[in-house]
Scaffold this active site. Structure first.
Site, mmCIF file in Angstrom:
data_model
loop_
_atom_site.group_PDB
_atom_site.id
_atom_site.type_symbol
_atom_site.label_atom_id
_atom_site.label_comp_id
_atom_site.label_asym_id
_atom_site.label_seq_id
_atom_site.Cartn_x
_atom_site.Cartn_y
_atom_site.Cartn_z
ATOM 1 N N SER A 75 0.717 -1.357 -0.004
ATOM 2 C CA SER A 75 -0.061 -0.086 -0.256
ATOM 3 C C SER A 75 1.023 1.184 -0.017
ATOM 4 C CB SER A 75 -0.923 0.096 1.270
ATOM 5 O OG SER A 75 -0.201 -0.319 2.455
ATOM 6 N N ASP A 95 -2.512 5.740 11.973
ATOM 7 C CA ASP A 95 -1.808 5.432 10.928
ATOM 8 C C ASP A 95 -0.893 6.162 10.668
ATOM 9 O OD1 ASP A 95 -0.545 4.745 8.739
ATOM 10 O OD2 ASP A 95 -2.289 4.635 7.368
ATOM 11 N N HIS A 111 1.446 5.004 6.524
ATOM 12 C CA HIS A 111 1.249 5.660 5.177
ATOM 13 C C HIS A 111 1.190 7.400 5.260
ATOM 14 C CE1 HIS A 111 -1.025 1.798 5.010
ATOM 15 N NE2 HIS A 111 -0.367 1.733 3.983
#
Ligand SMILES: *[C@@H]1O[C@H](CO)[C@@H](O)[C@H](O)[C@H]1NC(C)=O
Ligand SMILES: *[C@@H]1O[C@H](CO)[C@@H](O)[C@H](O)[C@H]1NC(C)=O
Ligand SMILES: *[C@@H]1O[C@H](CO)[C@@H](O)[C@H](O)[C@H]1NC(C)=O
Ligand SMILES: *[C@@H]1O[C@H](CO)[C@@H](O)[C@H](O)[C@H]1NC(C)=O
Length: 348
Positions: A106, A325, A328
């Protein structure tokens, strides 16, 4: 000491500064674009994420309530030169008729979404931009340009067998699909350290040997060697362009940047304004630098510049309930700079 000698030394120092400056102005050649600092620049971000139809909710920080905007306003300043301005129209022209494919986890998706937004922002309001149903591919019809994303957590294969899911460090069958692309951008690392329920394999295999556990950094480097073999036997650098995205760092432990261990990226609004990261380079970054065949693959050496951006993660503004998170990155944001570096490497 006579003042003449002092002046001479001053003149020499000025000459050296001028030479370094002129050298830098030559562009990406002869200058390390990956060493530098972040500087505030009111002209950033490069686009308004609210206008971009391609941002996944995981990266859409402003839509999910991120209150501060300072993190959008930093420009990467290499120490010895300028990072060339991004010209999306020029990039689409250079890539006319081509297929560009991001392959990886990702973090690849993060860079893919960013590039889509950058090209979208450079397109005219009447541009024909076509999204495929799986949303893993976008066509910029006016340039006959396709940009796609191919999910591969490890680059090497995970296969289902009688004994369970086997991660095969020396097998890379997914590669056939990648050869349809003219430009490839690879990345893997974040899935290698996963354990417990987050681990997506039961056994790890190399040749006729099978293990239940292996040092994850060692396994990663073995897989990367398998990928290098694949690149060497499948990629002709005269007809295809290959990038390695580099190792993207996370910010879950503040002791890495001089805060307490418990501190994460949550609430961080400022980059580190220094040119080295307090806890030093990542071991995986060092491995990537050693293993990559530089004559075939262009390394986007993004680790250091990204380590300095503890402020650029979604934290709780990721559109995923109860998450924090710090691996990311928000879009718009840091991955835009990764794409600028990719663009810079294409310029003469
Ligand atoms: C578009 O590009 C593909 C290769 O990606 C090529 O085969 C095709 O002929 C191109 N089409 C046009 C209309 O240029
Ligand atoms: C978008 O893609 C579809 C399916 O490939 C195609 O039928 C359609 O003509 C494309 N649209 C444009 C504007 O080119
Ligand atoms: C495993 O592979 C090695 C090297 O290819 C070989 O020498 C060895 O005989 C093999 N062992 C078994 C049990 O097949
Ligand atoms: C895994 O191997 C690397 C490289 O040899 C080493 O630096 C590291 O300490 C090892 N990790 C563990 C948990 O043993």
């Amino acid at each position: 000491m006579g003042s003449g000698r002092g002046l001479g030394r001053l003149a020499l120092a000025l000459l050296m500064v001028a030479a370094a400056y002129a050298g830098g102005r030559r562009g990406s050649q002869g200058c390390d674009l990956f060493a530098g600092t972040w500087v505030f620049d009111e002209a950033y971000p490069l686009y308004d994420s609210g206008e971009c139809p391609f941002v996944r909710k995981e990266f859409d920080c402003i839509r999910y309530g991120r209150p501060d905007r300072g993190y959008l306003k930093y420009r990467w300043q290499p120490s010895g030169c300028e990072l060339p301005a991004f010209d999306g129209g020029d990039l689409m022209e250079r890539w006319r008729g081509k297929r560009v494919m991001f392959v990886g986890d990702s973090l690849s998706l993060n860079m893919y979404d960013s590039l889509l937004c950058m090209l979208h922002a450079a397109s005219s309001p009447h541009a024909r931009i076509n999204t495929s149903s799986e949303e893993a591919s976008v066509r910029f019809e006016d340039f006959n340009l396709t940009v796609s994303y191919y999910l591969s957590h490890f680059l090497v294969d995970v296969v289902s067998t009688k004994i369970g899911r086997v991660l095969k460090l020396d097998s890379l069958r997914g590669g056939k699909a990648w050869l349809t692309a003219d430009v490839l951008i690879f990345n893997t690392w974040h899935w290698w350290p996963r354990t417990g329920l987050a681990q997506s394999w039961d056994y790890i295999q190399e040749g006729n040997q099978t293990w239940k556990e292996m040092n994850r950094t060692v396994a990663f480097s073995k897989a990367l060697c398998t990928w290098v073999k694949w690149v060497r036997s499948n990629i002709n650098p005269d007809t295809k362009k290959v990038f390695y995205q580099g190792v993207s760092p996370s910010h879950y432990h503040g002791n890495e940047w001089g805060e307490s261990y418990q501190r994460s990226c949550s609430g961080e609004t400022q980059p580190l304004k220094v040119s080295t990261y307090p806890s030093g380079p990542l071991p995986q970054e060092t491995i990537v630098k050693e293993i990559i065949p530089k004559e075939i693959v262009t390394l986007l050496d993004i680790t250091l510049m990204s380590q300095l951006r503890k402020d650029a993660h979604p934290s709780k503004y990721s559109g995923i309930a109860a998450s924090n998170d710090c691996s990311h990155w928000c879009i718009a944001g840091l991955p835009d700079t990764w794409n600028m570096l990719m663009y810079a490497s294409l310029l003469p």
